[in-house]
Design a protein around this motif. Sequence first.
Motif: not given
Length: 257
Positions: A62-82
């Motif tokens: 299988r090709r296993v694709i594992m996203p980091d959710l927003r605010a987690h891991g290597d994904s964006a962690k904006p500090h703006d409620p928008a």
Amino acid sequence: MANSPTETTLHHFRGANGAEMAWHEIGDAEGRPVILIHGLFSNAFTNWVRYGHAAKLAAKGRRVIMPDLRAHGDSAKPHDPAGYSPDILADDNLALIDQLCLTPGGYDLGGYSLGGRTTARMLVRGARPGKAMLAGMGLEGLLDLGGRVSFFRRVLEGIGTHQKFSPEWMAEGFLKTTRGDPKALLLLLDSFPVIPRAALADLDLPILVLTGSEDQDNGSARALAAALPNAAFAEVPGNHMSAVTLPDLGDAIAAWF
């Protein structure tokens, strides 16, 4: 294919509002894709790679694709409620499916805890994998988030003050191991919409409801399986936290997908 069970390749995509998001891959690049979404306070590596679950799928080609959710891991962690509009996690991961050009029925999809809830939101919103998995999730965790959101809000707002060995103290300890961003995570807690119970009856694809035998954190997994028209139910040893660390979880996931 990755050279070892814990070696992944890192990729990026644009989230729903253009934020830079990350996903990790292991396995055969030509294999059938399966997207796995991690839980709150966790990340793709901790949930799927560290304890060998993704490697078991990769061993099946299988090709296993594992996203980091927003605010987690290597994904964006904006500090703006928008950066945290309602249903932003489903929006982000539907964008990932679109950008990877995955076609209806041509991939599989699953998640653990918040990842299971995000998977359910994606299905309700129109994602059409061949098979799906809702792990670490019960019926109440989809229909009514009040108690769980309140718990995690206490954890994040009271960092450094929790009584030793309390559930809040344990959750804070886990957050430290994954280097979570408390400010971003607090904002994320306001972005989880309710899933109407009637919507579950329309999810007629094969769905595995997978739970630890001692896990009641998100309500009844048996009740969730009963509410779905084409569900299979499986239990593995452990509670909400420990089940992820045991090989039985990966065995059950690999057997389903």
